[in-house]
Write a protein that holds these residues in place. Sequence first.
Motif, PDB file in Angstrom:
ATOM      1  N   UNK A 185      14.006 -15.867  23.113  1.00 20.78           N
ATOM      2  CA  UNK A 185      15.278 -15.238  22.760  1.00 20.78           C
ATOM      3  C   UNK A 185      15.885 -14.442  23.917  1.00 20.78           C
ATOM      4  N   UNK A 186      15.163 -14.326  25.028  1.00 18.34           N
ATOM      5  CA  UNK A 186      15.689 -13.601  26.182  1.00 18.34           C
ATOM      6  C   UNK A 186      15.549 -12.100  26.095  1.00 18.34           C
ATOM      7  N   UNK A 187      14.700 -11.593  25.178  1.00 18.38           N
ATOM      8  CA  UNK A 187      14.485 -10.154  25.067  1.00 18.38           C
ATOM      9  C   UNK A 187      13.239  -9.795  25.882  1.00 18.38           C
ATOM     10  N   UNK A 188      13.417  -9.565  27.160  1.00  8.52           N
ATOM     11  CA  UNK A 188      12.278  -9.401  28.063  1.00  8.52           C
ATOM     12  C   UNK A 188      11.579  -8.056  27.875  1.00  8.52           C
ATOM     13  N   UNK A 189      12.299  -7.051  27.402  1.00 10.03           N
ATOM     14  CA  UNK A 189      11.653  -5.755  27.123  1.00 10.03           C
ATOM     15  C   UNK A 189      10.679  -5.911  25.957  1.00 10.03           C
ATOM     16  N   UNK A 190      11.105  -6.596  24.907  1.00  5.03           N
ATOM     17  CA  UNK A 190      10.219  -6.821  23.768  1.00  5.03           C
ATOM     18  C   UNK A 190       9.013  -7.662  24.177  1.00  5.03           C
ATOM     19  N   UNK A 191       9.262  -8.670  24.996  1.00  3.12           N
ATOM     20  CA  UNK A 191       8.158  -9.517  25.486  1.00  3.12           C
ATOM     21  C   UNK A 191       7.134  -8.683  26.249  1.00  3.12           C
ATOM     22  N   UNK A 192       7.606  -7.829  27.160  1.00  3.95           N
ATOM     23  CA  UNK A 192       6.705  -7.002  27.964  1.00  3.95           C
ATOM     24  C   UNK A 192       5.917  -6.030  27.087  1.00  3.95           C
ATOM     25  N   UNK A 193       6.581  -5.456  26.084  1.00  2.00           N
ATOM     26  CA  UNK A 193       5.896  -4.510  25.198  1.00  2.00           C
ATOM     27  C   UNK A 193       4.774  -5.203  24.427  1.00  2.00           C
ATOM     28  N   UNK A 194       5.041  -6.401  23.924  1.00  2.00           N
ATOM     29  CA  UNK A 194       4.005  -7.124  23.181  1.00  2.00           C
ATOM     30  C   UNK A 194       2.823  -7.468  24.072  1.00  2.00           C
ATOM     31  N   UNK A 195       3.102  -7.860  25.312  1.00  4.84           N
ATOM     32  CA  UNK A 195       2.021  -8.172  26.249  1.00  4.84           C
ATOM     33  C   UNK A 195       1.198  -6.926  26.563  1.00  4.84           C
ATOM     34  N   UNK A 196       1.854  -5.798  26.746  1.00  2.00           N
ATOM     35  CA  UNK A 196       1.139  -4.553  27.023  1.00  2.00           C
ATOM     36  C   UNK A 196       0.283  -4.130  25.833  1.00  2.00           C
ATOM     37  N   UNK A 197       0.797  -4.312  24.631  1.00  2.00           N
ATOM     38  CA  UNK A 197       0.030  -3.947  23.438  1.00  2.00           C
ATOM     39  C   UNK A 197      -1.188  -4.854  23.266  1.00  2.00           C
ATOM     40  N   UNK A 239      -8.249  -9.565  15.482  1.00  2.00           N
ATOM     41  CA  UNK A 239      -7.890 -10.899  15.949  1.00  2.00           C
ATOM     42  C   UNK A 239      -6.516 -11.305  15.420  1.00  2.00           C
ATOM     43  N   UNK A 240      -6.240 -10.963  14.199  1.00  2.00           N
ATOM     44  CA  UNK A 240      -4.950 -11.303  13.586  1.00  2.00           C
ATOM     45  C   UNK A 240      -3.811 -10.549  14.262  1.00  2.00           C
ATOM     46  N   UNK A 241      -4.033  -9.278  14.596  1.00  2.00           N
ATOM     47  CA  UNK A 241      -3.009  -8.505  15.295  1.00  2.00           C
ATOM     48  C   UNK A 241      -2.718  -9.124  16.660  1.00  2.00           C
ATOM     49  N   UNK A 242      -3.760  -9.529  17.377  1.00  5.49           N
ATOM     50  CA  UNK A 242      -3.567 -10.183  18.673  1.00  5.49           C
ATOM     51  C   UNK A 242      -2.733 -11.454  18.537  1.00  5.49           C
ATOM     52  N   UNK A 243      -3.015 -12.238  17.502  1.00  2.71           N
ATOM     53  CA  UNK A 243      -2.263 -13.472  17.277  1.00  2.71           C
ATOM     54  C   UNK A 243      -0.802 -13.178  16.961  1.00  2.71           C
ATOM     55  N   UNK A 244      -0.555 -12.141  16.157  1.00  2.66           N
ATOM     56  CA  UNK A 244       0.819 -11.801  15.804  1.00  2.66           C
ATOM     57  C   UNK A 244       1.581 -11.256  17.012  1.00  2.66           C
ATOM     58  N   UNK A 245       0.917 -10.509  17.841  1.00  3.64           N
ATOM     59  CA  UNK A 245       1.577 -10.031  19.069  1.00  3.64           C
ATOM     60  C   UNK A 245       1.933 -11.202  19.969  1.00  3.64           C
ATOM     61  N   UNK A 246       1.088 -12.239  19.993  1.00  4.31           N
ATOM     62  CA  UNK A 246       1.432 -13.420  20.783  1.00  4.31           C
ATOM     63  C   UNK A 246       2.632 -14.143  20.187  1.00  4.31           C
ATOM     64  N   UNK A 247       2.735 -14.187  18.843  1.00  2.31           N
ATOM     65  CA  UNK A 247       3.953 -14.717  18.223  1.00  2.31           C
ATOM     66  C   UNK A 247       5.180 -13.979  18.748  1.00  2.31           C
ATOM     67  N   UNK A 248       5.075 -12.651  18.809  1.00  2.00           N
ATOM     68  CA  UNK A 248       6.208 -11.841  19.266  1.00  2.00           C
ATOM     69  C   UNK A 248       6.518 -12.088  20.735  1.00  2.00           C
ATOM     70  N   UNK A 249       5.481 -12.278  21.558  1.00  2.00           N
ATOM     71  CA  UNK A 249       5.696 -12.611  22.968  1.00  2.00           C
ATOM     72  C   UNK A 249       6.534 -13.883  23.083  1.00  2.00           C
ATOM     73  N   UNK A 250       6.137 -14.919  22.352  1.00  4.62           N
ATOM     74  CA  UNK A 250       6.814 -16.211  22.459  1.00  4.62           C
ATOM     75  C   UNK A 250       8.255 -16.140  21.960  1.00  4.62           C
ATOM     76  N   UNK A 251       8.467 -15.497  20.811  1.00  5.40           N
ATOM     77  CA  UNK A 251       9.816 -15.420  20.247  1.00  5.40           C
ATOM     78  C   UNK A 251      10.719 -14.588  21.142  1.00  5.40           C
ATOM     79  N   UNK A 252      10.216 -13.440  21.597  1.00  4.31           N
ATOM     80  CA  UNK A 252      11.029 -12.575  22.456  1.00  4.31           C
ATOM     81  C   UNK A 252      11.373 -13.281  23.763  1.00  4.31           C
ATOM     82  N   UNK A 253      10.424 -14.012  24.324  1.00  3.15           N
ATOM     83  CA  UNK A 253      10.684 -14.735  25.575  1.00  3.15           C
ATOM     84  C   UNK A 253      11.749 -15.804  25.362  1.00  3.15           C
TER      85      UNK A 253
END
Length: 377
Positions: free
Chosen positions: A127-139, A111-125
């Motif tokens: 910041x305009x880093x769409x590749x990082x955003x997509x990777x976090x969503x896929x993970x 559950x904690x990993x899922x929450x941290x990946x969502x943090x990364x989705x939001x920050x990457x989005x």
Amino acid sequence: MDEKGAPPTSTIRLPLGPYHPTLALPLDLTLRLRGETIEGLAPVGTGYARRGIAALAAGRPIDEALLIVERACSFAHESYRIALCMAVEAATSTAVPLIAQHVRLLYAEIERILARLWNLVQIARAAGDHKAEADALEQREALFESLQAATGRRHYWAVSVPGGVRENLDATPLKRVLGAFDRALDAWRARVAPAGRLGRICRDLGPLNAERAAKLGLTGVAARGSRPIEDLRRARPYGAYGANTAALKVTDRKLGGDVAARLVCIIEDVGTSLSLARPVADELVADELAAATLPAVRAAPGEAQPGAISLGAVEGPHGPIEVAVTLAGADSLAQLRLSAPGAATLAGLPELLEGRSLAQASVILASLDLCIECLDL
């Protein structure tokens, strides 16, 4: 232009937590602007999404109360559930079997990993880093698929029950997805490093020094980039964490207090959760306890203490969670009190955002892990 040649001021409303997955109408942040620069903030009000979780659960049978309490936060549903189970177990002097403690740890860390990946989705989005955003969503999706296979549910797995864990849990899909996470973790470490794209974009954004973070009482991601903070898994070990404190050691490094530092802490947190969860999944599969699905592992409740207040405290993805219960009997609650993290972060928003541009504000807000659900229990 005004008489001094500066752009005139204006007021806008900026969604707070604009990409929240479960709430269609997040809180709004009212900003006073001069041009594109934030000059001030109106006080942030809460209560727009209040559900009255404690009042809804009070007086209910424990099994029904668990279903209500886990809805307190979609990112920390198992954590809230564990905290309530611990409070009931304390009230009934119920000892939880060791294997059940380890299964709880496994799902809490996933559950904690899922929450941290969502943090990364939001920050990457932001910041305009769409590749990082997509990777976090896929993970995240890979984890959700493994959880569906392991529990029969994509979300709200209802793993913890008073005295142990429920039946029909298969750790094999979890072992597989967790074992393949090393390459993804290495890629994230490169991205958030000083020379990485996210590390460069987020450097010097939203700085908050250790003294101010301590004074505000910040918890979770908002605090971790500024100073080492208490983690209940280490400071007051519960369940299987008592045997795993070495994996929760505090890193001895300088914390910059900016968004880049928070990103590094997010990635470190994922690494810690992997180091805690993988051995449990491996052991369950090796012992063939999970391959044929784990039967219910649950101790019989002890004698209830009606009228006594009992506590359960856990470290959730957003910070410490505390549940206090008074039982009406062995199977029902008389009263319930919930204490959730997050409110302190609102007090720090003015100094984090004033003087910043709107574009920078979105990245800073994304890095604070503000949870509307926890703010509006």
